[in-house]
Motif scaffolding. Structure first.
Motif, mmCIF file in Angstrom:
data_model
loop_
_atom_site.group_PDB
_atom_site.id
_atom_site.type_symbol
_atom_site.label_atom_id
_atom_site.label_comp_id
_atom_site.label_asym_id
_atom_site.label_seq_id
_atom_site.Cartn_x
_atom_site.Cartn_y
_atom_site.Cartn_z
ATOM 1 N N SER A 128 -1.686 11.231 3.537
ATOM 2 C CA SER A 128 -2.780 10.779 4.414
ATOM 3 C C SER A 128 -3.347 9.421 4.000
ATOM 4 C CB SER A 128 -3.898 11.821 4.447
ATOM 5 O OG SER A 128 -4.457 12.012 3.153
ATOM 6 N N THR B 172 -1.766 6.787 2.907
ATOM 7 C CA THR B 172 -0.911 5.713 3.417
ATOM 8 C C THR B 172 -0.335 6.035 4.800
ATOM 9 O OG1 THR B 172 0.876 6.680 2.079
ATOM 10 C CG2 THR B 172 -0.285 4.786 1.172
ATOM 11 N N ARG B 173 -0.812 7.140 5.390
ATOM 12 C CA ARG B 173 -0.422 7.535 6.745
ATOM 13 C C ARG B 173 1.096 7.613 6.908
ATOM 14 N NH1 ARG B 173 -5.095 5.443 6.571
ATOM 15 N NH2 ARG B 173 -4.418 3.322 6.214
ATOM 16 N N GLN B 174 1.704 8.420 6.027
ATOM 17 C CA GLN B 174 3.139 8.658 6.060
ATOM 18 C C GLN B 174 3.426 10.152 6.236
ATOM 19 O OE1 GLN B 174 5.672 6.278 3.147
ATOM 20 N NE2 GLN B 174 3.737 6.345 2.039
ATOM 21 N N LYS B 175 4.571 10.436 6.802
ATOM 22 C CA LYS B 175 5.056 11.808 6.866
ATOM 23 C C LYS B 175 5.980 12.062 5.679
ATOM 24 C CE LYS B 175 4.890 12.050 11.920
ATOM 25 N NZ LYS B 175 5.678 12.248 13.172
#
Length: 485
Positions: A170, A172-175
């Motif tokens: 969350s 770095t807003r990555q999956k």
């Protein structure tokens, strides 16, 4: 007062409201002491020094913790190199140097750089090796909550289970599925290649001194775990600001946030990251030879000039270095110093009374800039406009306005950490003597020019030039600097 800072986690500028009224708690990542400090390290330290100074100016009691990572894969690798036949390093490096001696030696180099550039000492500077029990306790909390597990290959490693924590990625807003594998240990002992090491079991080729007993076997801590344990030890389960360079967002800060929150800690309320330093628009790289170190900068310019350069851009922006960068910074500092010297002499000779040292309040426009996500470029614009107005007031003989400008400039310099008083002492008596002598010559030259005695004016300038003093005339008067080779 409305302080606003950009929070990386929420990707927005938010109002800063301290968790505890009247106080501010700040943790920012210090050095991994495996080599000499580079320019990115000191830019980060200056950015968070500016933040600390501004929080303090705004009346908050600031607690700052800056860690030292003194046990790490890179430190052990660097030490192992010192035992090899092809060992080469910076001047002062020691062949066959134990990892702990190497780490301590480089730690001192960082401290020298911080001190030279006027970075205030933190409230506390913990070392990772001094907090092994706290790390063990954090690992056990994560195991108990189902977010960590001993390695499946009996290596003694312990890993964080990234898929057990819904919030992972969350910051770095990555999956998770888009992330690369964590490169910190052999993946055969992991449930998922992206799981990262909390504890690293002792390997046969590791030094015995780089190993501590643990419930999972002898070993050493993972890098990310160290900061979580130290931050919560001194600032508590939740604190105001966590800072560091933009390059630390992933994986370091992402992993810190995940393991701390998974263990039940609120951790940082704000995440603040400073931008990188480039060389003429390109990433600095030793392999292509476009790097410059803090030590090299300090050979080219005085510490105040280097600090001005490294701290002049907005902390979140890229700072680009060019061969003329330090010259431009020096010219800016000289304009400021020229006004301060001129105003000090003029006002002192006008009434003979002691000059006000400053009232402690900077101009409203300066305050507004700094409150707005630490906008130092706009604050510097206010500073230079005040210098211009002060020089104009001196020229017009408006001494009250000049006095007010001098007080305001002094206050702004102090808050930014670039006042002469904030700089470390270095041959102070000689510098002051030179300053008095040169400025006396410039005053005599100004009188000659005012009476249109051009031969006398030129003779003074030529004498100063022969002594290595460069004089530059501008609309606000003359400034001087030492000629550089």
């Amino acid at each position: 007062m409305t302080l606003r800072f950009y929070d990386t986690a929420s990707a927005e500028v938010r109002d800063f409201v301290p968790l505890e009224a009247g106080k501010a708690s700040v943790y920012y990542c210090g050095a991994t002491v495996q080599g000499m400090p580079h320019v990115g390290h000191v830019r980060s330290a200056i950015a968070f020094d500016q933040l600390t100074r501004w929080l303090d100016y705004r009346g908050l009691r600031v607690t700052v913790v800056r860690n030292v990572t003194d046990i790490d894969d890179k430190i052990l690798a660097k030490s192992a190199d010192s035992f090899g036949a092809d060992f080469q390093d910076e001047p002062g490096a020691v062949r066959e140097e134990e990892w702990w001696a190497l780490a301590y030696r480089y730690e001192q180099e960082f401290e020298k750089a911080y001190e030279a550039l006027g970075v205030q000492r933190p409230t506390y500077e913990p070392r990772a090796t001094g907090h092994i029990p706290e790390m063990h306790a954090l690992i056990q909390r994560l195991i108990d909550r189902g977010h960590a597990y001993p390695a499946l290959d009996d290596s003694g490693d312990v890993y964080f289970d990234v898929r057990s924590w819904d919030g992972y990625g969350s910051l770095t807003r990555q999956k998770i599925d888009d992330m690369q594998a964590a490169p910190d240990a052999d993946p055969r002992g992991k449930k998922d290649p992206r799981d990262f090491a909390l504890w690293k079991g002792h390997k046969a080729d590791d030094p015995e001194t780089a190993s501590w007993a643990s419930p999972w076997g002898a070993g050493r801590p993972g890098w990310h775990l160290e900061c979580s344990a130290m931050a919560s030890k001194y600032l508590g389960a939740r604190f105001d600001i966590h800072g560091g360079g933009l390059d630390l967002r992933f994986p370091h800060h992402e992993n810190e946030m995940a393991q701390s929150q998974a263990a039940g800690d609120g951790f940082a309320n704000f995440w603040m990251h400073n931008g990188m330093v480039t060389f003429e628009g390109e990433k600095m790289s030793k392999s292509i030879g476009n790097t410059i170190s803090p030590a090299e900068m300090l050979e080219l310019a005085p510490p105040r000039v280097v600090r001005y350069y490294l701290g002049q851009a907005h902390y979140r922006s890229v700072l680009d270095y060019r061969p003329t960068s330090l010259q431009e910074a020096a010219a800016a500092v000289e304009r400021i110093d020229g006004f301060v010297g001129r105003a000090t002499r003029t006002l002192a000779s006008a009434d003979g009374s002691p000059l006000a040292a400053g009232h402690g309040r900077v101009p409203e426009a300066f305050e507004a800039a700094m409150d707005d996500d630490l906008n130092v470029p706009q604050a510097l614009a206010v500073l230079h406009e005040t210098v211009r107005a002060g020089n104009a007031a001196l020229t017009a003989g408006e001494l009250d306005a000049a006095r007010q400008a001098l007080v305001s400039v002094s206050d702004m310099l102090r808050v930014l950490g670039i006042s002469e008083a904030a700089a470390p002492a270095r041959d102070d008596q000689a510098n002051e003597a030179l300053k008095v002598l040169v400025e006396a010559q410039l005053e005599a030259r100004a009188r000659a020019r005012a009476s249109k005695d051009w031969p006398a004016s030129d003779a003074i300038r030529d004498t100063l030039a022969a002594a290595g003093i460069v004089v530059e005339d501008n609309a606000d008067g003359a400034t001087w600097s030492l000629k550089r080779d």
